[in-house]
Enzyme design. Structure first.
Site, PDB file in Angstrom:
ATOM      1  N   CYS A  22      -0.478   4.238   2.084  1.00  0.00           N
ATOM      2  CA  CYS A  22      -0.477   3.703   3.589  1.00  0.00           C
ATOM      3  C   CYS A  22       0.981   4.281   4.134  1.00  0.00           C
ATOM      4  CB  CYS A  22      -1.110   2.347   3.766  1.00  0.00           C
ATOM      5  SG  CYS A  22      -2.459   2.018   3.266  1.00  0.00           S
ATOM      6  N   ASP A  23       1.856   3.903   3.291  1.00  0.00           N
ATOM      7  CA  ASP A  23       3.462   3.598   3.715  1.00  0.00           C
ATOM      8  C   ASP A  23       4.245   4.475   2.989  1.00  0.00           C
ATOM      9  OD1 ASP A  23       2.419   1.444   5.405  1.00  0.00           O
ATOM     10  OD2 ASP A  23       2.796   0.112   4.148  1.00  0.00           O
ATOM     11  N   CYS A  28       0.775  -1.089   0.020  1.00  0.00           N
ATOM     12  CA  CYS A  28       0.052   0.128  -0.031  1.00  0.00           C
ATOM     13  C   CYS A  28       0.956   1.144   0.008  1.00  0.00           C
ATOM     14  CB  CYS A  28      -1.028  -0.144   1.227  1.00  0.00           C
ATOM     15  SG  CYS A  28      -1.953   1.519   1.293  1.00  0.00           S
TER      16      CYS A  28
END
Length: 309
Positions: free
Chosen positions: A134-135, A131
């Protein structure tokens, strides 16, 4: 509590099924372990969902959940651990307790396939991710590797490019499977490099996290220093709940009729997990609607049979 319809999964297919089924008067519970939208909530930018030129995955899930909620569907943030047929329907194990439903719609979606190379599992969450939105922020100024040649891989590489120092896209073949527009956008990014006919064969690191990957190409092997690895090499359907209950095809997807019913009566499947799915959001939306209508018809047939009896 006995439900009319238990829906497993709150992705696009599951939420659409919940909206249609609840609108049809059924008592519906949706069980999801991740939150509204399921895996689509990790997608930074969606451009192929009906009614929206562009929308973030984190926005789409709550919109669909609100519609299902307004129709009367209920939700539980949990996981279905087991499923079995019983007299009059199905029994699911949720939070260690039995939950009965007259029929079930499986909309569990898919999970990202792993590379299955040494070090990948050990450094998942410490450099290895699926992701970018997300990261990506953890790798500002760093070199990261994206593996894959489809739309998802290129989308995530483009999400990462403005955040990280540099992006190396590793492509096993010679050509991308993504759309031409995605390739053009990729070429326009000065900090994205593409390595063709190349494979990641190992992830390296230490206690502090990932430090690099070992690459193999025509010239042999070499180590590429990198702090992050984002893997987009396809999807594996989450069909474990239906193990031994319904037939699957050679790809592990559930075989369904035109009404999305599996080979087990009263068990329906929608979205990525059903045979022939192209993993498109618009298709998942339609699947959810069809599965819900078929489930409502199944319930009606049961009521009619009971009245005759």
């Amino acid at each position: 509590m006995t439900l009319d319809i238990l829906i497993v999964g709150a992705g696009v297919a599951g939420l659409e099924a919940a909206r249609v089924a609840a609108s049809g008067g059924a008592k519906v519970l949706v069980v999801e372990r991740m939150g509204p939208g399921g895996q689509v909530s990790t997608v930074d930018r969606i451009t192929n969902f009906p009614g929206h030129d562009e929308i973030g995955g984190f926005e789409l899930g709550p919109i669909l959940q609100d519609a299902a909620d307004e129709a009367g569907a209920e939700f539980a943030l949990s996981e279905v651990a087991a499923l079995a047929p019983v007299a009059g329907g199905w029994r699911a194990a949720v939070d260690g307790r039995p939950l009965d439903a007259r029929c079930v719609i499986l909309a569990c979606g898919s999970e990202r396939r792993a590379l299955r190379v040494p070090g990948e599992s050990a450094f998942t969450g410490r450099g290895v991710s699926h992701c970018a939105s997300c990261d990506g922020g953890f790798f500002r100024g760093e070199t990261v590797v994206v593996v894959g040649g489809g739309d998802s891989a290129l989308d995530e590489a483009l999400v990462l490019a403005p955040i990280v120092g540099s992006v190396v896209v590793v492509l096993r073949g010679t050509a991308f499977r993504a759309t031409q527009g995605q390739e053009a956008a990729l070429r326009a990014q000065a900090n994205i490099t593409v390595l063709r006919e190349t494979e990641v064969i190992e992830v390296q690191g230490h206690e502090g996290g990932m430090t690099g990957v070992v690459l193999r190409d025509r010239d042999g092997t070499r180590t590429l220093p990198a702090r992050g690895l984002f893997v987009y090499v396809g999807l594996a359907p989450r069909t474990a709940l239906a193990e031994g209950l319904a037939e699957r095809d050679r790809n592990g997807r559930l075989i369904v009729s035109g009404g999305m019913e599996t080979t087990a009566p009263g068990l329906f499947a929608a979205g990525d997990i059903r045979q022939g799915s192209r993993a498109l959001l618009a298709e998942a939306q339609e699947d959810g609607q069809r599965a819900a209508r078929a489930a409502l018809a199944f319930l009606q047939r049961g009521m009619t049979a009971g009245q005759k009896g």
